[in-house]
Design a protein around this motif. Structure first.
Motif, PDB file in Angstrom:
ATOM      1  N   LEU A 285      60.885  19.419  28.420  1.00 57.45           N
ATOM      2  CA  LEU A 285      60.864  20.686  29.253  1.00 57.45           C
ATOM      3  C   LEU A 285      60.043  20.429  30.292  1.00 57.45           C
ATOM      4  N   GLY A 286      58.599  20.231  29.674  1.00 58.02           N
ATOM      5  CA  GLY A 286      57.227  20.326  30.429  1.00 58.02           C
ATOM      6  C   GLY A 286      57.375  19.057  31.402  1.00 58.02           C
ATOM      7  N   ALA A 287      57.763  17.958  30.869  1.00 61.96           N
ATOM      8  CA  ALA A 287      57.733  16.743  31.865  1.00 61.96           C
ATOM      9  C   ALA A 287      58.898  16.870  33.095  1.00 61.96           C
ATOM     10  N   ALA A 288      60.014  17.363  32.567  1.00 57.88           N
ATOM     11  CA  ALA A 288      61.067  17.678  33.615  1.00 57.88           C
ATOM     12  C   ALA A 288      60.398  18.801  34.711  1.00 57.88           C
ATOM     13  N   ALA A 289      59.909  19.781  34.312  1.00 61.18           N
ATOM     14  CA  ALA A 289      59.451  20.679  35.098  1.00 61.18           C
ATOM     15  C   ALA A 289      58.554  19.920  36.208  1.00 61.18           C
ATOM     16  N   GLY A 290      57.601  19.169  35.846  1.00 53.75           N
ATOM     17  CA  GLY A 290      56.654  18.631  36.821  1.00 53.75           C
ATOM     18  C   GLY A 290      57.287  17.508  37.662  1.00 53.75           C
ATOM     19  N   ALA A 291      58.229  16.862  37.016  1.00 54.04           N
ATOM     20  CA  ALA A 291      58.769  15.940  37.657  1.00 54.04           C
ATOM     21  C   ALA A 291      59.837  16.386  39.054  1.00 54.04           C
ATOM     22  N   VAL A 292      60.409  17.420  38.863  1.00 57.86           N
ATOM     23  CA  VAL A 292      61.195  18.022  39.614  1.00 57.86           C
ATOM     24  C   VAL A 292      60.271  18.673  40.794  1.00 57.86           C
ATOM     25  N   ASN A 293      59.204  19.203  40.544  1.00 60.63           N
ATOM     26  CA  ASN A 293      58.276  19.797  41.372  1.00 60.63           C
ATOM     27  C   ASN A 293      57.644  18.744  42.493  1.00 60.63           C
ATOM     28  N   VAL A 294      57.569  17.526  41.936  1.00 59.63           N
ATOM     29  CA  VAL A 294      57.070  16.698  43.135  1.00 59.63           C
ATOM     30  C   VAL A 294      58.169  16.200  44.049  1.00 59.63           C
TER      31      VAL A 294
END
Length: 327
Positions: A285-294
């Motif tokens: 969940l943490g990695a996905a939130a960061g990936a979408v933000n970029v």
């Protein structure tokens, strides 16, 4: 007649839980951009690491309670903008004014037009902020500690004491701090997340290479954090979950703006902790939130449906002691 059973709940769509977010100094941001028709657009938002984390918590269907100082005309504006985005506040009224910046992006890159810094909190203001964060986090059970954007605003011992007081009283603490506050930590943190740049600046490692980052992670054991996660810009993050060394690999996207990805990752970790997800799903969940933000304009942005879809595509790969993937 037997009562019908509820379907399994993996935790992603549970009733939102409250999460305390410490924001040592929220700020205002003004960004000037030019649209496709050549017209200028001016965007005014609340900002700062704590706010960006809280904004993403809202997007992930969490309920952040932001504890921070607010003062002067700027403080009034920042409070109103934060509340307009669904963020509950535990405001500390102070004598100084909230800082902020004006950035010009009409040429593509960010150009700093003007910037004003937030003043140091006096000891009474710092005490009020400490108690607000302490009591709010004791009630919510999950807290995010974000750092200071300039040295001297709060003493490093503020973060050391707060992490220990919360951890020893059963609060799950997610910390995203660097510099002297990071070095002051002596335990109490469930998840410590920092960037590889902060790892290098803190003297824990020399480069973003995987072997160097792993050495830096081992050095960070001195903070007493139970779990560690190091983001590496466009490279997979490296984590130490208990004694398990892992590489976290989200899908790769062409970045629109890297800024805010780390804060979004921190928010994802906190929401996962609040929902009781297992360590692997917490990292996803943490990695996905960061990936979408970029992929987006704006820091701490992205939708739950999209982030959840990306989380299913995040790979957690075990590494051996030398940092090599284990087949």
């Amino acid at each position: 007649m037997e009562e019908p059973k509820n379907p399994p709940d993996c935790g992603v769509h549970r009733v939102p839980r409250e999460i305390c977010v410490l924001a040592p100094w929220p700020i205002f941001t003004v960004t000037i951009e030019r649209d496709a028709a050549g017209q200028d657009s001016i965007y005014l938002h609340a900002g700062g690491q704590g706010f960006w984390v809280a904004r993403m918590i809202v997007n992930l269907d969490g309920h952040p309670i932001l504890c921070g100082p607010f003062g002067g005309e700027a403080g009034v504006v920042v409070q109103a903008m934060a509340q307009a985005e669904g963020i509950e506040l535990r405001p500390i009224q102070v004598r100084g004014w909230n800082g902020g910046y004006v950035h010009d992006r009409r040429g593509g890159a960010r150009e700093v037009v003007a910037e004003t810094h937030s003043p140091t909190l006096d000891r009474h203001e710092a005490d009020d902020l400490y108690d607000a964060a302490l009591t709010t986090a004791l009630r919510t059970g999950v807290a995010v500690l974000t750092g200071v954007h300039q040295p001297g605003i709060l003493p490093p011992s503020f973060f050391q004491r707060l992490a220990l007081d919360l951890g020893e009283n059963g609060v799950s603490v997610v910390a995203d701090i660097s510099g002297e506050p990071l070095k002051a930590l002596q335990g109490g943190v469930s998840f410590l997340k920092i960037s590889h740049e902060e790892l290098i600046e803190g003297g824990y490692c020399e480069s973003a290479e995987r072997s160097d980052v792993i050495a830096g992670i081992r050095a960070l054991r001195s903070t007493g954090a139970r779990n560690l996660l190091i983001s590496r810009a466009d490279q997979p993050a490296i984590g130490l979950i208990g004694e398990r060394l892992v590489q976290v690999e989200p899908p790769r996207f062409r970045p629109l703006d890297y800024r805010g990805a780390g804060d979004s990752m921190t928010a994802g970790l906190a929401v996962a902790q609040a929902r009781g997800l297992n360590p692997e799903d917490t990292l996803r969940l943490g990695a996905a939130a960061g990936a979408v933000n970029v992929t987006r304009h704006g820091l701490g942005t992205g939708g739950l449906e999209d982030i959840t879809a990306i989380a299913d595509r995040v790979t957690i790969r075990d590494l051996d002691a030398n940092g090599q993937p284990i087949a």
